[in-house]
Design an enzyme around this catalytic site. Structure first.
Site, mmCIF file in Angstrom:
data_model
loop_
_atom_site.group_PDB
_atom_site.id
_atom_site.type_symbol
_atom_site.label_atom_id
_atom_site.label_comp_id
_atom_site.label_asym_id
_atom_site.label_seq_id
_atom_site.Cartn_x
_atom_site.Cartn_y
_atom_site.Cartn_z
ATOM 1 N N ASP A 92 2.928 2.400 2.093
ATOM 2 C CA ASP A 92 3.396 3.107 3.416
ATOM 3 C C ASP A 92 4.766 3.024 3.946
ATOM 4 O O ASP A 92 5.025 3.717 5.016
ATOM 5 C CB ASP A 92 2.347 2.915 4.542
ATOM 6 C CG ASP A 92 2.400 1.352 4.928
ATOM 7 O OD1 ASP A 92 3.187 0.593 4.419
ATOM 8 O OD2 ASP A 92 1.607 1.068 5.992
ATOM 9 N N ASP A 129 9.776 -17.787 20.183
ATOM 10 C CA ASP A 129 11.003 -17.008 20.678
ATOM 11 C C ASP A 129 11.069 -17.210 22.045
ATOM 12 O O ASP A 129 10.403 -17.120 22.947
ATOM 13 C CB ASP A 129 10.353 -15.587 20.407
ATOM 14 C CG ASP A 129 11.460 -14.344 20.382
ATOM 15 O OD1 ASP A 129 12.437 -14.487 19.375
ATOM 16 O OD2 ASP A 129 11.663 -13.753 21.475
ATOM 17 N N GLU A 154 13.330 -21.320 20.050
ATOM 18 C CA GLU A 154 14.627 -20.482 19.914
ATOM 19 C C GLU A 154 15.183 -20.919 21.434
ATOM 20 O O GLU A 154 14.765 -20.626 22.590
ATOM 21 C CB GLU A 154 14.623 -18.994 19.987
ATOM 22 C CG GLU A 154 15.576 -18.311 19.976
ATOM 23 C CD GLU A 154 15.430 -16.860 19.728
ATOM 24 O OE1 GLU A 154 16.256 -16.032 19.178
ATOM 25 O OE2 GLU A 154 14.457 -16.246 20.409
ATOM 26 N N HIS A 193 16.335 -13.183 11.319
ATOM 27 C CA HIS A 193 16.102 -11.731 11.483
ATOM 28 C C HIS A 193 16.925 -11.268 12.600
ATOM 29 O O HIS A 193 17.006 -10.067 12.898
ATOM 30 C CB HIS A 193 14.494 -11.552 12.066
ATOM 31 C CG HIS A 193 14.422 -12.131 13.378
ATOM 32 N ND1 HIS A 193 14.053 -13.668 13.391
ATOM 33 C CD2 HIS A 193 14.051 -11.594 14.621
ATOM 34 C CE1 HIS A 193 13.758 -13.975 14.706
ATOM 35 N NE2 HIS A 193 13.729 -12.681 15.337
ATOM 36 N N ASP A 194 17.940 -12.167 13.366
ATOM 37 C CA ASP A 194 18.461 -11.655 14.443
ATOM 38 C C ASP A 194 20.102 -11.802 14.068
ATOM 39 O O ASP A 194 20.816 -11.365 14.703
ATOM 40 C CB ASP A 194 18.540 -12.447 15.745
ATOM 41 C CG ASP A 194 17.147 -12.060 16.522
ATOM 42 O OD1 ASP A 194 16.741 -10.628 16.175
ATOM 43 O OD2 ASP A 194 16.674 -12.837 17.301
ATOM 44 N N ASN A 236 0.808 -1.316 0.069
ATOM 45 C CA ASN A 236 -0.121 0.142 -0.150
ATOM 46 C C ASN A 236 0.948 1.250 -0.004
ATOM 47 O O ASN A 236 0.319 2.248 0.238
ATOM 48 C CB ASN A 236 -0.930 -0.151 1.035
ATOM 49 C CG ASN A 236 -0.238 -0.124 2.453
ATOM 50 O OD1 ASN A 236 0.876 -0.037 2.827
ATOM 51 N ND2 ASN A 236 -1.034 -0.231 3.530
ATOM 52 N N ASP A 263 3.688 -5.924 4.464
ATOM 53 C CA ASP A 263 2.381 -6.192 5.116
ATOM 54 C C ASP A 263 1.823 -7.651 4.721
ATOM 55 O O ASP A 263 2.523 -8.294 3.577
ATOM 56 C CB ASP A 263 1.231 -5.200 4.649
ATOM 57 C CG ASP A 263 1.187 -4.706 3.309
ATOM 58 O OD1 ASP A 263 1.119 -5.739 2.409
ATOM 59 O OD2 ASP A 263 1.430 -3.527 2.890
ATOM 60 N N ASP A 282 5.489 -16.995 14.394
ATOM 61 C CA ASP A 282 6.285 -16.596 15.495
ATOM 62 C C ASP A 282 5.480 -16.253 16.558
ATOM 63 O O ASP A 282 4.702 -15.472 16.762
ATOM 64 C CB ASP A 282 7.130 -15.243 15.138
ATOM 65 C CG ASP A 282 8.750 -15.630 15.628
ATOM 66 O OD1 ASP A 282 8.815 -15.943 16.786
ATOM 67 O OD2 ASP A 282 9.292 -15.071 14.891
#
Length: 604
Positions: free
Chosen positions: A42, A222, A291, A365-366, A40, A46, A115
């Site tokens: 922004d 997590d 994790e 992502h870490d 969209n 999404d 997650d």
């Protein structure tokens, strides 16, 4: 839940479970939604954007999407601070969008694993708001402690103990409303839940069942190994007033580590087994991944043993620390050797050989981008070659491989040079603590550490094409929430999909092999020539055998003697997969050498 259509696996050892679990030859792809696809304009990715890219993931061949948090959240830690477990944050869309994603993924034979952060919530969660207000039903949902006697509440030294937060600063924050401190092993906006309270567990399990009934296929949990804290006989945390258990001494930054008292605690197995019964009993086709902070491979073999009924897989951290060590923790860079990496994976494989199951990852992502970390991103050619070498190395191990978005393209670290470019709460907070406050490291050293290890390296927008915002969002839209990597003009999906020599096509072939070659999914693993800097191992299942050989360096090296003996007279027909043409592989093998960043799997 969706059914994945793949070649059936033969009978044989596979984590102690018979018949084989569906994920024994599956590949998981992690989507970090805020950086994947903005639909969209922004500047934030999404769910509709992800739906629009499902055909790309289907073409890659992955079986499971691990979806980083999309729950309603104030986004203090990019969604790992959940304010409502049963709603979607407007940044990402709606519950209807989530339902559409589940249906669209299932239609393509792809499962959805969400997650889940169950160790802590956001401080904006209704549970915490009720707890800080003293509501009797929620008063003990979190860890509350008074200030130390004789200290002024809210001032340094008044905290119940010296524990430090993993994101910098104390692990305790004074709450004026409750007139007490609350525990947060991460940011102050992420208070830890008190899993000793059975009502907390009941609420978590109820929520998980709600999502399973809605159609998700499981959870990646997590920091799940932190849910059981060590307590004294009176239920007091270590180092707090009156506790018979002492905390560790404070370090140079003024704080002590909570991890020895919070990771793999005394009731972890009980809690995980209860979760299995209350959420997953009677269900089929699901997957649970934990994790595992503070857990080693020996414990992983126990926790993932199917006979125990706890978790299917764990993410371990030993291999992610081989290039770190110093006053700035993971931001203090240290030299490493191939033998360091091989030694860690050898322990992983050994400790799950008879029970349990390993998860295989380099990126998420870490973590920083592996091609920048352990490969060579100095030129496009070396980047591609080393990305393929690292991919072959990981995917030919025994276990379930995890791909992080963009890894299949060879995406690199961000290349940021200024602190203002970073968005990650960990990076920004620890810079302030270690450089400005404690003076443990200098500015230049910390900036080098951030450039190499910051979590933001993995969070730059997915590089779809060579347009100004890499196809992540429309060129006329708002700039992405974090800067696009400058190399997107040459490194992008449009340039690689359909190119048989691309990193993308190489990953596609590796995934296909895991689906179709039982020895790749189930074969025993054994290291070859452990005294060399060449990473070599065998995979064997019945009469099938593979030798995997990888040169993780930019120089020509000798083929290990034991590997050469297994190969015998080289034959291009016996090359299963390599990042060179089979004839070139054979020419090198006949000369007894491995070219820089050479990687191959060879039938023996």
């Amino acid at each position: 839940m969706t059914t994945i259509q793949r070649a059936p696996l033969p009978q044989g050892h596979s984590n102690g479970a018979e018949p084989h679990p569906w994920w024994a030859n599956a590949v998981v792809y992690q989507v970090y939604p805020r950086s994947f696809q903005d639909s969209n304009g922004d500047g934030y990715g999404d769910l509709p954007g992800l739906i629009s890219r499902l055909d790309y993931l289907a073409e890659l061949g992955v079986d499971v999407i691990w979806l980083s948090p999309v729950y309603r959240s104030p986004q203090e830690d990019n969604g790992y601070d959940i304010a409502d477990y049963q709603d979607i944050d407007p940044m990402f869309g709606t519950l209807a969008d989530m339902d559409a994603l589940i249906a669209a993924a299932h239609a393509r034979g792809i499962k959805i694993v969400m997650d889940l952060v169950a160790n802590h919530t956001s401080d904006e969660h209704a549970w915490f708001q009720a707890s800080r207000a003293g509501d009797a039903d929620y008063a003990d949902f979190y860890w509350w402690q008074p200030a130390r006697e004789g200290k002024v509440p809210g001032t340094p030294g008044a905290e119940p103990n010296d524990w430090g937060s993993l994101f910098g600063g104390p692990a305790w924050t004074w709450d004026p409303q409750r007139q007490a401190y609350y525990l947060h092993l991460f940011s102050p906006e992420q208070p830890d839940l008190n899993w000793e309270n059975p009502r907390v567990r009941e609420a978590i399990y109820q929520m998980m069942n709600w999502w399973m009934d809605r159609g998700v296929d499981g959870f990646r949990m997590d920091v799940i190994t932190l849910i059981s804290k060590r307590l004294d006989d009176a239920g007091r945390l270590p180092g707090t007033p009156g506790s018979t258990i002492e905390a560790l001494p404070a370090g140079a930054d003024g704080y002590s580590s909570a991890i020895p008292f919070s990771a793999d605690g005394p009731r972890l197995e009980e809690f995980l087994a209860q979760m299995r019964r209350e959420v997953f009993a009677g269900r089929d086709g699901f997957l649970t991944i934990g994790e595992a902070i503070g857990v080693d491979s020996a414990r992983a073999g126990q926790i993932t043993d199917p006979a125990r009924g706890e978790l299917d897989m764990l993410f371990l951290f030993d291999h992610t620390g081989i290039d770190q060590g110093g006053p700035a923790g993971k931001f203090s860079l240290a030299p490493w050797k191939v033998s360091d990496l091989r030694g860690v994976f050898e322990r992983y494989e050994r400790d799950t050989a008879e029970r349990g199951w390993p998860s295989l990852y380099f990126c998420n992502h870490d973590q920083p981008r592996v091609v920048s970390r352990w490969g060579d991103d100095s030129t496009p050619q070396l980047r591609s070659r080393s990305a393929k070498a690292l991919a072959l190395l990981l995917h030919l191990h025994r276990g379930t491989p995890f791909i992080y978005q963009g890894e299949e393209l060879g995406m690199t670290n961000a290349g940021y040079t200024s602190l203002v470019q970073y968005r990650d709460v960990e990076s920004v907070n620890l810079y302030g603590q270690l450089v400005r406050d404690a003076g443990v490291v200098g500015h230049e050293e910390m900036m080098r550490g951030l450039a190499a290890m910051s979590r933001d390296n993995a969070r730059t927008p997915m590089q779809w094409d060579d347009s100004p915002f890499a196809g992540f969002t429309s060129p006329g839209g708002v700039a992405p929430w974090i800067d696009v990597n400058d190399n997107h003009a040459e490194l992008n999906a449009r340039a690689q999909v359909g190119d048989p020599d691309s990193v993308f096509s190489f990953y596609r072939r590796l995934i296909e092999l895991r689906h179709t070659e039982p020895v790749v999914a189930l074969g025993d693993w054994q290291v070859v020539d452990p005294d060399t800097e060449v990473y070599a191992f065998t995979r064997r299942l019945g009469q099938a055998g593979l030798l995997v050989v990888v040169n993780l360096s930019g120089r020509r090296v000798q083929l290990p003697a034991a590997g050469a003996a297994l190969i015998g007279q080289p034959d291009p027909e016996r090359v299963l997969i390599a990042n060179d043409a089979p004839d070139d592989v054979v020419a090198a093998l006949r000369a007894g050498r491995l070219e820089p960043w050479s990687a191959l799997a060879y039938w023996i």
